[in-house]
Design an enzyme around this catalytic site. Structure first.
Site, PDB file in Angstrom:
ATOM      1  N   SER A 182       7.689 -34.681  22.124  1.00  0.00           N
ATOM      2  CA  SER A 182       9.165 -34.525  22.146  1.00  0.00           C
ATOM      3  C   SER A 182       9.756 -33.297  22.720  1.00  0.00           C
ATOM      4  CB  SER A 182       9.605 -34.772  20.581  1.00  0.00           C
ATOM      5  OG  SER A 182      11.038 -34.522  20.367  1.00  0.00           O
TER       6      SER A 182
ATOM      7  N   TYR B 155       9.328 -32.938  11.754  1.00  0.00           N
ATOM      8  CA  TYR B 155       9.316 -33.442  13.059  1.00  0.00           C
ATOM      9  C   TYR B 155       8.883 -32.562  13.814  1.00  0.00           C
ATOM     10  CZ  TYR B 155      10.446 -36.611  16.825  1.00  0.00           C
ATOM     11  OH  TYR B 155      10.512 -37.294  18.069  1.00  0.00           O
TER      12      TYR B 155
HETATM   13  P1  NAD Z   1      10.850 -46.399  17.031  1.00  0.00           P
HETATM   14  O1  NAD Z   1      11.481 -46.224  15.642  1.00  0.00           O
HETATM   15  O2  NAD Z   1      11.725 -47.423  18.250  1.00  0.00           O
HETATM   16  O3  NAD Z   1       9.266 -46.884  17.394  1.00  0.00           O
HETATM   17  C1  NAD Z   1       8.382 -46.238  16.521  1.00  0.00           C
HETATM   18  C2  NAD Z   1       7.181 -47.186  16.697  1.00  0.00           C
HETATM   19  O4  NAD Z   1       6.194 -46.612  15.865  1.00  0.00           O
HETATM   20  C3  NAD Z   1       7.494 -48.463  16.237  1.00  0.00           C
HETATM   21  O5  NAD Z   1       6.972 -49.590  17.026  1.00  0.00           O
HETATM   22  C4  NAD Z   1       7.220 -48.630  14.796  1.00  0.00           C
HETATM   23  O6  NAD Z   1       6.712 -49.761  14.087  1.00  0.00           O
HETATM   24  C5  NAD Z   1       5.963 -47.772  14.556  1.00  0.00           C
HETATM   25  N1  NAD Z   1       5.441 -47.009  13.523  1.00  0.00           N
HETATM   26  C6  NAD Z   1       6.214 -46.414  12.588  1.00  0.00           C
HETATM   27  N2  NAD Z   1       5.677 -45.921  11.642  1.00  0.00           N
HETATM   28  C7  NAD Z   1       4.204 -46.692  11.819  1.00  0.00           C
HETATM   29  C8  NAD Z   1       3.027 -46.509  11.176  1.00  0.00           C
HETATM   30  N3  NAD Z   1       2.963 -45.925   9.961  1.00  0.00           N
HETATM   31  N4  NAD Z   1       2.006 -47.402  11.703  1.00  0.00           N
HETATM   32  C9  NAD Z   1       2.091 -47.730  12.886  1.00  0.00           C
HETATM   33  N5  NAD Z   1       3.211 -47.756  13.601  1.00  0.00           N
HETATM   34  C10 NAD Z   1       4.334 -47.175  12.852  1.00  0.00           C
HETATM   35  O7  NAD Z   1      10.922 -44.963  17.850  1.00  0.00           O
HETATM   36  P2  NAD Z   1      10.759 -44.432  19.392  1.00  0.00           P
HETATM   37  O8  NAD Z   1      12.203 -43.863  19.569  1.00  0.00           O
HETATM   38  O9  NAD Z   1      10.353 -45.332  20.199  1.00  0.00           O
HETATM   39  O10 NAD Z   1       9.591 -43.473  19.093  1.00  0.00           O
HETATM   40  C11 NAD Z   1       8.325 -43.260  19.561  1.00  0.00           C
HETATM   41  C12 NAD Z   1       7.701 -42.077  19.629  1.00  0.00           C
HETATM   42  O11 NAD Z   1       8.483 -41.328  20.496  1.00  0.00           O
HETATM   43  C13 NAD Z   1       7.756 -41.307  18.511  1.00  0.00           C
HETATM   44  O12 NAD Z   1       6.522 -40.485  18.154  1.00  0.00           O
HETATM   45  C14 NAD Z   1       8.874 -40.263  18.547  1.00  0.00           C
HETATM   46  O13 NAD Z   1       8.800 -38.958  17.811  1.00  0.00           O
HETATM   47  C15 NAD Z   1       8.848 -39.964  20.010  1.00  0.00           C
HETATM   48  N6  NAD Z   1      10.191 -39.689  20.698  1.00  0.00           N
HETATM   49  C16 NAD Z   1      11.601 -40.306  20.511  1.00  0.00           C
HETATM   50  C17 NAD Z   1      12.276 -39.786  21.313  1.00  0.00           C
HETATM   51  C18 NAD Z   1      13.856 -40.853  21.176  1.00  0.00           C
HETATM   52  O14 NAD Z   1      14.667 -39.970  21.593  1.00  0.00           O
HETATM   53  N7  NAD Z   1      13.635 -41.972  20.894  1.00  0.00           N
HETATM   54  C19 NAD Z   1      12.394 -38.529  21.774  1.00  0.00           C
HETATM   55  C20 NAD Z   1      11.251 -37.763  21.586  1.00  0.00           C
HETATM   56  C21 NAD Z   1      10.213 -38.478  21.352  1.00  0.00           C
END
Ligand code: NAD
Length: 260
Positions: A142, A155
């Protein structure tokens, strides 16, 4: 069909039944890779999603349930996949609170899912990659792996940890045909971000559009969310031959956030 640069490769993407993980799984499948998608649920729609990806892209896509907060599930996920040329550590959750009020169980869950899971999956995947003579580890970190914000202690700590783990993985595989890199997205409009909007509206006494523009995208100079397709495309690039000498580094997809 698009360029099938990853035909014959097998990928595992953690936390991939929604958001960025799903976008990455879709991009890898479109590039010709067989993919294992994952989450902690075991619902009919999880398996239907795998079937849909398989149909759309003409590759094998399987859904394997596994709770990435549990070490044994992380390891079992890669073992059950059987092959893992490409490992994308994506599963992640968020919780926002000042440190004195930050619930200890939320700290533990975030460190487990966002950081420790990547250690456990990588530990099982590397011997498979060595056997295959080729491998790619892509960790979804991130902008918070490189910078900090208040109220996101767990985080930010976990994502900085992921960047550190990325460097160590790269050094331990440096002389092999294996690379490890981290993608550092800025804000991408996915469920994890959607969930933060009502809280931010309350905290700042603003409407949805104002919170998005003035609070969420305040640090993203482009003024736009990044998209899951862009994170997917960056992942496919890191898996390509053009990226064979890119290892142990971070690629920001953040509209200029970390340039500020
Ligand atoms: P999201 O909530 O849409 O997806 C998260 C995914 O992780 C989902 O498929 C969920 O089912 C899964 N998950 C959650 N807990 C779990 C567990 N215990 N076991 C297995 N799977 C699990 O979120 P996102 O925005 O798609 O985030 C995905 C990654 O990207 C994360 O690591 C997040 O930190 C990172 N990220 C997101 C953003 C953003 O702005 N959306 C920015 C930077 C980094």
């Amino acid at each position: 069909m698009a360029d099938r640069v990853l035909a014959g490769k097998a990928a595992v993407v953690t936390g991939s039944n929604s958001g960025i993980g799903l976008g990455v799984a879709e991009a890898l499948a479109a590039a010709g890779a067989d993919v294992v998608i994952n989450s902690f649920t075991d619902a009919p729609e999880d398996h239907a999603l795998a079937e849909r990806l398989s149909r759309d892209h003409g590759v094998t896509v399987r859904y394997i349930q596994g709770d990435m907060s549990k070490a044994e599930d992380c390891r079992a996920l890669v073992e059950k996949a059987g092959r893992c040329d490409i490992l994308v550590n994506n599963a992640g959750i968020q919780h926002v609170a000042p440190i004195p009020e930050f619930p200890a169980e939320k700290w533990d869950a975030i460190i487990a899912i966002n950081l420790s899971s990547a250690f456990h999956t990588t530990a099982v995947a590397l011997p498979m990659m060595r056997k295959a003579g080729w491998g790619r580890v892509v960790n979804i970190a991130s902008a918070h792996g490189l910078t900090a914000s208040p109220y996101k202690s767990a985080y930010v700590a976990a994502k900085h940890g992921v960047v550190g783990l990325t460097k160590v993985t790269a050094l331990e595989t440096a002389t092999e045909s294996i690379t490890c890199n981290a993608i550092c997205p800025g804000y991408v409009l996915t469920p994890i971000v959607e969930k933060q909007i009502p809280d931010q509206m309350k905290t700042h006494g603003m409407g949805r559009e104002e919170v998005i523009a003035k609070v969420m995208l305040a640090r993203q100079p482009s003024g736009e969310f990044a998209t899951v397709e862009q994170i997917g495309g960056t992942t496919v690039f890191l898996c390509s031959d053009a990226a064979a000498q890119i290892t142990g580094t971070t690629i920001s997809v953040d509209g200029g956030w970390t340039a500020l």
